[in-house]
Enzyme design. Structure first.
Site, short mmCIF file in Angstrom:
data_model
loop_
_atom_site.label_atom_id
_atom_site.label_comp_id
_atom_site.label_asym_id
_atom_site.label_seq_id
_atom_site.Cartn_x
_atom_site.Cartn_y
_atom_site.Cartn_z
CB CYS A 132 10.05 -64.20 127.40
SG CYS A 132 11.08 -63.19 128.49
CG HIS A 245 9.12 -64.71 132.65
ND1 HIS A 245 10.17 -65.21 133.39
CD2 HIS A 245 9.66 -64.06 131.59
CE1 HIS A 245 11.31 -64.87 132.80
NE2 HIS A 245 11.02 -64.18 131.71
#
Length: 340
Positions: A132, A245
């Site tokens: 990711c 994130h």
């Protein structure tokens, strides 16, 4: 009449699997039948896929000849065992684990960056989805790389607990409640409390002092861009954020690129939204921009005062969507459009 395809979602009861099911419905993926697969303990439960309710079936006994596409997100050991079986049955596997990412004959794909590699799925019937943190970084850096090249990337990540899974989300919630009540809650998922804390450690430590999560960003960047000369220096940290994130990127380009030039390139880049005003709040954050959305958000674009060809960027994205489920489904859409 348009073609439709049967899709198997492996790990359908996990955090990423649930988002995969939701996004298949959101994006109107041309799926006829969707199979929700998980381990024996989840068999018989039900999961949502848009307005459909799916019965969870046993992965161990599923006949993959019934599915043309398999979206795998149930852990590396599960993929190691079942992805080759699925591929042998004629089901093209898009795997969200790290198990196949570094195999030379397995394409590692971010559709905004290297979609041409999807054609190599024919090698083994498997396509790997990157980590990711690598995905969002390379979506942001690809237009800059194409324009002026990149010599070096220094990156610090601030990764949400949903990247670890449902148990980590629960741990953050329970610890936060305990702290606010003047009490404590034990750390089980992480080695130290995550509530109101920052842990500079994701995945296992390696002999060179970096963690495996950090080295994933090195290996994957070189493979996806097809450029082993790029030097990548990552530090990955877990922060008390539920979803999304964040990354502080400091890059050294091969040719000089101004902040305004970088901004213009990013404004035109696929999958990127620029939020870059030099005022309080004029930058993206996980809570206000990325959570629940598909784009990679870029802000704090500026020239690095410590290097003549340096640029600094702040990059935010929803790790369960673009960082996992969406990237997998975009690969599947490309497959459907070009190959199947």
């Amino acid at each position: 009449m348009s073609k439709t395809f049967n899709v198997a979602v492996v790990g359908a009861t996990g955090a990423v699997g649930e988002v995969m099911l939701a996004m298949l419905a959101e994006r109107r993926f041309p799926a006829d039948k969707i199979y929700a697969l998980a381990s024996q303990r989840s068999v018989g439960s039900r999961v949502r896929c848009g307005d459909r309710e799916l019965l969870v079936e046993d992965l161990a006994t599923f006949d993959f000849r019934k599915a043309r596409i398999g979206l795998f997100s149930a852990g590396g050991d599960i993929s190691a065992e079942f992805a080759p079986k699925a591929a042998a049955a004629g089901c093209v596997v898009i795997d969200n684990t790290a198990h196949f990412r570094y195999d030379d004959d397995i394409p590692l794909v971010v559709p905004e960056v290297n979609p041409q590699e999807i054609a190599d799925y024919k090698n083994r019937g498997i396509i790997a989805n990157p980590n990711c943190s690598t995905i969002q970084m390379l979506v942001a850096l690809k237009p800059l790389y194409d324009a002026v090249g990149i010599e070096r990337i220094n990156v610090c990540t601030y990764q949400s607990v949903s990247g670890t899974g449902k148990e980590a989300i629960e741990e953050l919630v329970n610890q936060s409640r305990a702290v606010l009540a003047g009490s404590t809650h034990p750390a089980k998922v992480y080695p130290k409390p995550i509530a109101f804390n920052v842990l500079p450690h994701i995945d296992v430590f390696l002999e060179n002092g970096y963690t495996k999560e950090e080295m994933k960003m090195v290996w994957e960047t070189n493979k996806i861009l097809g450029d082993p000369s790029i030097r990548v220096n990552p530090t990955t940290a877990r922060v008390p954020v539920m979803y999304g994130h964040s990354e502080a990127l400091h890059i050294e380009t091969r040719e000089k690129l101004s902040a305004s030039g970088a901004r213009e390139l990013l404004l035109k880049a696929p999958g990127v939204v620029v939020v870059d005003e030099r005022i309080p709040g004029g930058y993206p954050t996980p809570v206000t921009e990325s959570a629940g959305r598909d784009a990679v958000y870029v802000g704090r674009i500026r020239e690095d005062i410590s290097h003549p060809r340096g640029l600094d960027l702040w990059v935010v994205s929803d790790n369960l969507r673009k960082g996992a489920a969406l990237n997998s489904i975009q690969i599947a859409e490309y497959l459907v459009d070009r190959f199947l």
